[in-house]
Design a protein around this motif. Structure first.
Motif, PDB file in Angstrom:
ATOM      1  N   UNK A 181     -36.181  14.902  -6.167  1.00  0.00           N
ATOM      2  CA  UNK A 181     -36.458  15.994  -5.158  1.00  0.00           C
ATOM      3  C   UNK A 181     -36.744  15.001  -3.770  1.00  0.00           C
ATOM      4  N   UNK A 182     -37.093  13.492  -3.981  1.00  0.00           N
ATOM      5  CA  UNK A 182     -37.044  12.865  -2.960  1.00  0.00           C
ATOM      6  C   UNK A 182     -35.613  12.551  -2.465  1.00  0.00           C
ATOM      7  N   UNK A 183     -34.707  12.441  -3.126  1.00  0.00           N
ATOM      8  CA  UNK A 183     -33.093  12.152  -3.051  1.00  0.00           C
ATOM      9  C   UNK A 183     -32.793  13.530  -1.991  1.00  0.00           C
ATOM     10  N   UNK A 184     -33.044  14.818  -2.706  1.00  0.00           N
ATOM     11  CA  UNK A 184     -32.556  15.910  -2.194  1.00  0.00           C
ATOM     12  C   UNK A 184     -33.010  15.936  -0.703  1.00  0.00           C
ATOM     13  N   UNK A 185     -34.297  15.482  -0.430  1.00  0.00           N
ATOM     14  CA  UNK A 185     -34.925  15.650   0.808  1.00  0.00           C
ATOM     15  C   UNK A 185     -34.037  14.760   1.974  1.00  0.00           C
ATOM     16  N   UNK A 186     -33.757  13.586   1.448  1.00  0.00           N
ATOM     17  CA  UNK A 186     -32.826  12.751   2.339  1.00  0.00           C
ATOM     18  C   UNK A 186     -31.565  13.281   2.710  1.00  0.00           C
ATOM     19  N   UNK A 187     -31.067  14.074   1.623  1.00  0.00           N
ATOM     20  CA  UNK A 187     -29.765  14.454   1.675  1.00  0.00           C
ATOM     21  C   UNK A 187     -29.675  15.703   2.823  1.00  0.00           C
ATOM     22  N   UNK A 188     -30.902  16.290   2.787  1.00  0.00           N
ATOM     23  CA  UNK A 188     -31.070  17.740   3.640  1.00  0.00           C
ATOM     24  C   UNK A 188     -31.133  16.952   4.941  1.00  0.00           C
ATOM     25  N   UNK A 189     -31.897  16.083   5.263  1.00  0.00           N
ATOM     26  CA  UNK A 189     -31.833  15.589   6.631  1.00  0.00           C
ATOM     27  C   UNK A 189     -30.659  15.139   7.244  1.00  0.00           C
ATOM     28  N   UNK A 190     -29.820  14.437   6.374  1.00  0.00           N
ATOM     29  CA  UNK A 190     -28.535  13.755   6.585  1.00  0.00           C
ATOM     30  C   UNK A 190     -27.671  14.931   6.964  1.00  0.00           C
ATOM     31  N   UNK A 191     -27.819  15.791   6.130  1.00  0.00           N
ATOM     32  CA  UNK A 191     -26.958  16.990   6.450  1.00  0.00           C
ATOM     33  C   UNK A 191     -26.959  17.630   7.728  1.00  0.00           C
ATOM     34  N   UNK A 192     -28.191  17.775   8.291  1.00  0.00           N
ATOM     35  CA  UNK A 192     -28.445  18.094   9.722  1.00  0.00           C
ATOM     36  C   UNK A 192     -28.136  17.314  10.750  1.00  0.00           C
ATOM     37  N   UNK A 193     -28.099  15.676  10.530  1.00  0.00           N
ATOM     38  CA  UNK A 193     -28.005  14.755  11.357  1.00  0.00           C
ATOM     39  C   UNK A 193     -27.727  13.640  10.513  1.00  0.00           C
ATOM     40  N   UNK A 194     -26.377  12.990  10.076  1.00  0.00           N
ATOM     41  CA  UNK A 194     -26.059  12.020   9.229  1.00  0.00           C
ATOM     42  C   UNK A 194     -26.513  10.498   9.973  1.00  0.00           C
ATOM     43  N   UNK A 195     -26.811  10.630  11.185  1.00  0.00           N
ATOM     44  CA  UNK A 195     -27.034   9.514  11.907  1.00  0.00           C
ATOM     45  C   UNK A 195     -28.563   8.939  11.978  1.00  0.00           C
ATOM     46  N   UNK A 196     -29.358   9.815  11.529  1.00  0.00           N
ATOM     47  CA  UNK A 196     -30.694   9.490  11.405  1.00  0.00           C
ATOM     48  C   UNK A 196     -31.209   8.703  10.221  1.00  0.00           C
ATOM     49  N   UNK A 197     -32.210   7.636  10.084  1.00  0.00           N
ATOM     50  CA  UNK A 197     -32.674   7.294   9.039  1.00  0.00           C
ATOM     51  C   UNK A 197     -33.904   7.691   8.456  1.00  0.00           C
ATOM     52  N   UNK A 198     -34.191   7.732   7.202  1.00  0.00           N
ATOM     53  CA  UNK A 198     -35.151   8.443   6.613  1.00  0.00           C
ATOM     54  C   UNK A 198     -36.070   6.889   6.164  1.00  0.00           C
ATOM     55  N   UNK A 199     -37.214   6.839   6.981  1.00  0.00           N
ATOM     56  CA  UNK A 199     -37.925   5.425   6.533  1.00  0.00           C
ATOM     57  C   UNK A 199     -38.731   5.769   5.271  1.00  0.00           C
ATOM     58  N   UNK A 200     -39.134   6.938   5.079  1.00  0.00           N
ATOM     59  CA  UNK A 200     -39.909   7.183   3.871  1.00  0.00           C
ATOM     60  C   UNK A 200     -40.055   8.319   3.434  1.00  0.00           C
ATOM     61  N   UNK A 201     -40.143   8.745   1.920  1.00  0.00           N
ATOM     62  CA  UNK A 201     -40.169   9.947   1.459  1.00  0.00           C
ATOM     63  C   UNK A 201     -41.037   9.884   0.410  1.00  0.00           C
ATOM     64  N   UNK A 202     -41.764  11.023   0.246  1.00  0.00           N
ATOM     65  CA  UNK A 202     -42.936  11.096  -0.742  1.00  0.00           C
ATOM     66  C   UNK A 202     -43.586  12.413  -0.877  1.00  0.00           C
ATOM     67  N   UNK A 203     -44.650  12.459  -1.958  1.00  0.00           N
ATOM     68  CA  UNK A 203     -45.250  13.868  -1.989  1.00  0.00           C
ATOM     69  C   UNK A 203     -45.719  14.273  -0.789  1.00  0.00           C
ATOM     70  N   UNK A 204     -45.798  15.463  -0.544  1.00  0.00           N
ATOM     71  CA  UNK A 204     -46.191  16.220   0.554  1.00  0.00           C
ATOM     72  C   UNK A 204     -47.761  17.024   0.253  1.00  0.00           C
TER      73      UNK A 204
END
Length: 279
Positions: free
Chosen positions: A48-71
């Protein structure tokens, strides 16, 4: 983050008169060292963490995800991107931007679902203001009509109005509504009431935006109603440009860019109508 993602989706940046949040300058000044000290999040593929990063980058491939985890929100992951918190559904299909004017995106469709809901409400609210209470600058045969919440003191509002002839040449009619951003009862408010009380509102508005405010005269106007509607449609700064459908198109937008945005919106609406069942 919201502006970064909206820019990636082709939205117009919001150039408007509004007070910056406290501490904004300090936060900007310390951003580089903090980002440099963090490594980009690299979760295991298929999670799920990987899918979250993919979703952000699909909207904007230029941004960097610094952290992802439980919400704290069940069914979502929490990601830190460009100094902001965003929430992505575990399946990666939806992304939510919290905060003022928060938005929910359909990631695959690259569509702001919150904007669709707000647009219908904005249109209903604006329709409560009589046409006779709007200050209109329009060409003979306008292709488009937009509503603009304006303020006589705002620099971006003045810039927009200084180009009113070019907006009209682009086939765009401007219907102004009052939003004295300093609040009801302020000097700003009194100036706008004076404009709406003038026998020639168009001239009075132009004069007021050039520091020639007409003499204050109190009369029965809908300035209070317009201010209330502005707050209810989510206005946070002036100017605010809305399409005939209630879609927010930006703050100050140059004439040619606004015409381009309206053409694209019309094409999208036509395409949506074409694919509806029975269309």
């Amino acid at each position: 983050m919201k502006r970064i993602l909206l820019a990636a989706l082709g939205a117009i940046s919001l150039s408007a008169c509004a007070q910056a949040p406290d501490g904004a300058a300090q936060a900007q000044g310390s951003a580089k060292p903090a980002v440099a000290a963090l490594a980009a999040a690299k979760p295991k593929a298929g999670t799920a963490d990987a899918r979250a990063i993919e979703a952000v980058r699909l909207l904007n491939p230029q941004v960097q995800v610094d952290r992802v985890g439980a919400a704290p929100l069940p069914g979502f992951r929490e990601a830190i991107v460009a100094g902001q918190v965003v929430y992505v559904s575990d399946d990666g299909k939806y992304l939510f931007l919290p905060g003022s004017g928060g938005a929910l995106f359909d990631v695959n469709a690259r569509k702001n679902l919150s904007e669709d809901a707000m647009a219908a409400v904005r249109k209903q609210l604006i329709d409560t203001i009589p046409v006779s209470e709007r200050i209109v600058f329009a060409p003979a045969k306008p292709k488009y009509t937009v509503t603009v919440f304006t303020d006589v003191e705002c620099g971006y509002c003045r810039k927009l109005h200084s180009e009113i002839a070019e907006y009209n040449r682009q086939g765009i009619a401007i219907e102004y509504l009052a939003f004295p951003r300093m609040g009801l009862g302020s000097d700003d408010y009194k100036k706008m009431v004076a404009v709406w009380c003038s026998p020639d509102r168009r001239k009075a508005l132009t004069d007021a935006k050039n520091d020639r405010t007409p003499k204050y005269t109190n009369c029965k106007t809908s300035v209070n109603q317009q201010y209330d509607v502005g707050q209810r449609v989510g206005l946070t700064g002036t100017p605010m440009i809305l399409s005939a459908e209630g879609i927010q198109l930006g703050g100050y937008v140059p004439p040619a860019a606004l015409r381009d945005a309206l053409d694209k919106l019309a094409a999208e609406n036509a395409q949506t109508a074409a694919v509806k069942p029975g269309a």
